[in-house]
Write an enzyme that holds these catalytic residues in place. Structure first.
Site, PDB file in Angstrom:
ATOM      1  N   GLU A  65      16.429  23.501  27.133  1.00 35.79           N
ATOM      2  CA  GLU A  65      16.228  23.142  25.721  1.00 35.79           C
ATOM      3  C   GLU A  65      16.122  24.367  24.814  1.00 35.79           C
ATOM      4  O   GLU A  65      16.646  24.354  23.699  1.00 35.79           O
ATOM      5  CB  GLU A  65      14.941  22.305  25.630  1.00 35.79           C
ATOM      6  CG  GLU A  65      14.763  21.595  24.311  1.00 35.79           C
ATOM      7  CD  GLU A  65      13.558  20.650  24.361  1.00 35.79           C
ATOM      8  OE1 GLU A  65      13.538  19.764  25.231  1.00 35.79           O
ATOM      9  OE2 GLU A  65      12.656  20.821  23.525  1.00 35.79           O
ATOM     10  N   ASP A  66      15.484  25.408  25.278  1.00 30.27           N
ATOM     11  CA  ASP A  66      15.120  26.514  24.382  1.00 30.27           C
ATOM     12  C   ASP A  66      15.772  27.856  24.694  1.00 30.27           C
ATOM     13  O   ASP A  66      15.517  28.834  23.980  1.00 30.27           O
ATOM     14  CB  ASP A  66      13.594  26.713  24.397  1.00 30.27           C
ATOM     15  CG  ASP A  66      12.843  25.538  23.807  1.00 30.27           C
ATOM     16  OD1 ASP A  66      13.447  24.784  23.018  1.00 30.27           O
ATOM     17  OD2 ASP A  66      11.660  25.353  24.136  1.00 30.27           O
TER      18      ASP A  66
HETATM   19  N1  G4P Z   1       1.319  22.937  19.809  1.00 34.99           N
HETATM   20  C1  G4P Z   1       2.149  23.974  19.764  1.00 34.99           C
HETATM   21  N2  G4P Z   1       3.459  23.810  20.109  1.00 34.99           N
HETATM   22  C2  G4P Z   1       4.271  24.879  20.061  1.00 34.99           C
HETATM   23  C3  G4P Z   1       3.793  26.152  19.671  1.00 34.99           C
HETATM   24  N3  G4P Z   1       4.824  27.025  19.748  1.00 34.99           N
HETATM   25  C4  G4P Z   1       5.890  26.339  20.184  1.00 34.99           C
HETATM   26  N4  G4P Z   1       5.578  25.035  20.368  1.00 34.99           N
HETATM   27  C5  G4P Z   1       6.523  24.010  20.807  1.00 34.99           C
HETATM   28  O1  G4P Z   1       6.874  23.250  19.655  1.00 34.99           O
HETATM   29  C6  G4P Z   1       7.234  21.932  20.059  1.00 34.99           C
HETATM   30  C7  G4P Z   1       6.594  20.966  19.092  1.00 34.99           C
HETATM   31  O2  G4P Z   1       7.048  21.257  17.797  1.00 34.99           O
HETATM   32  P1  G4P Z   1       7.971  20.266  16.988  1.00 34.99           P
HETATM   33  O3  G4P Z   1       8.312  20.907  15.702  1.00 34.99           O
HETATM   34  O4  G4P Z   1       7.304  18.917  16.968  1.00 34.99           O
HETATM   35  O5  G4P Z   1       9.234  20.110  17.942  1.00 34.99           O
HETATM   36  P2  G4P Z   1      10.694  20.762  17.889  1.00 34.99           P
HETATM   37  O6  G4P Z   1      10.502  22.248  17.870  1.00 34.99           O
HETATM   38  O7  G4P Z   1      11.304  20.249  19.157  1.00 34.99           O
HETATM   39  O8  G4P Z   1      11.345  20.188  16.645  1.00 34.99           O
HETATM   40  C8  G4P Z   1       6.770  21.726  21.495  1.00 34.99           C
HETATM   41  O9  G4P Z   1       7.969  21.633  22.258  1.00 34.99           O
HETATM   42  P3  G4P Z   1       8.059  21.000  23.725  1.00 34.99           P
HETATM   43  O10 G4P Z   1       7.177  21.785  24.653  1.00 34.99           O
HETATM   44  O11 G4P Z   1       9.496  20.893  24.037  1.00 34.99           O
HETATM   45  O12 G4P Z   1       7.378  19.572  23.662  1.00 34.99           O
HETATM   46  P4  G4P Z   1       7.574  18.255  22.780  1.00 34.99           P
HETATM   47  O13 G4P Z   1       6.860  18.483  21.490  1.00 34.99           O
HETATM   48  O14 G4P Z   1       9.033  18.042  22.624  1.00 34.99           O
HETATM   49  O15 G4P Z   1       6.921  17.231  23.605  1.00 34.99           O
HETATM   50  C9  G4P Z   1       5.960  23.004  21.779  1.00 34.99           C
HETATM   51  O16 G4P Z   1       6.076  23.501  23.102  1.00 34.99           O
HETATM   52  C10 G4P Z   1       2.419  26.293  19.310  1.00 34.99           C
HETATM   53  O17 G4P Z   1       1.937  27.356  18.948  1.00 34.99           O
HETATM   54  N5  G4P Z   1       1.649  25.184  19.376  1.00 34.99           N
END
Ligand code: G4P
Ligand code: MN
Length: 179
Positions: A65-66
């Site tokens: 994904e990233d």
């Molecule tokens: N809470 C938090 N999240 C952060 C931070 N930095 C990066 N993230 C990541 O950002 C995602 C959530 O942010 P959003 O704006 O809702 O999602 P998006 O980037 O996919 O649009 C999560 O992705 P993901 O792991 O793929 O999970 P999911 O939200 O898709 O379940 C999370 O891992 C941080 O400092 N705090």
């Protein structure tokens, strides 16, 4: 079969190399790799999970994904099973954010047991991270919306791991989000 220790170290090192340029969205710019390692750690430490497929998938869960990682690369290095779980927890980044969020809610109940475990731990980590600190440029309302959305995804993941679900429920309840 190769012993477990080098298998696990290959996964953690692969994730570290792939995420090396990436930072979390917090003010401290925490290295991104803290997140996949933390998700794997939640599974072993709090979920009592010892299945190497689940732990490797947790370590690798955000690579496709990233980062520039392909599914083929995961298959070649970690096998079909791990690759299938990572594929299941990978959002389609070509879709707009609102559609991706809805897709997570819709697909959660149909995920494999292994993918559900990774998703529960991923949500638990991210919600705890939101409790710790607010990502730069997120309003309080956006944080609350993330809790509400996460509770809907978790609803579709239930019946998978009592301990992780219990801890998620405590976080939702503290925010007055219905579970
Ligand atoms: N809470 C938090 N999240 C952060 C931070 N930095 C990066 N993230 C990541 O950002 C995602 C959530 O942010 P959003 O704006 O809702 O999602 P998006 O980037 O996919 O649009 C999560 O992705 P993901 O792991 O793929 O999970 P999911 O939200 O898709 O379940 C999370 O891992 C941080 O400092 N705090
Ligand atoms: Mn994640």
């Amino acid at each position: 079969m190769e012993p477990l220790m080098p298998q696990m170290m290959r996964a953690v090192n692969f994730a570290a190399v792939k995420h090396k340029m990436q930072r979390r969205k917090d003010m401290e710019e925490t290295p991104y790799i803290n997140h996949p390692i933390g998700v794997a750690y939640i599974l072993t430490e709090e979920g009592d999970i010892t299945d190497p497929v689940v732990i490797k998938a947790a370590l690798l869960h955000d690579t496709i994904e990233d980062t520039d990682t392909s599914l083929e690369e995961i298959k070649k290095n970690f096998g079909e099973k791990v690759a299938a779980v990572v594929a299941e927890v990978t959002d389609d980044k070509s879709k707009p954010s609102a559609q991706r969020k809805q897709a997570q809610i819709d697909h959660a109940p149909y995920a494999s047991h292994e993918a559900k475990l990774v998703k529960l731990a991923d949500k638990l980590y991210n919600l705890r991270d939101l409790k710790r600190t607010t990502p730069t440029d997120w309003s309080e309302e956006r944080v609350q919306q993330y809790f509400v959305w996460a509770s809907k995804v978790v609803h579709g993941l239930r019946g998978t791991n009592k301990m992780l679900e219990q801890k998620l429920d405590e976080l939702f309840q503290a925010r007055n989000v219905k579970v």
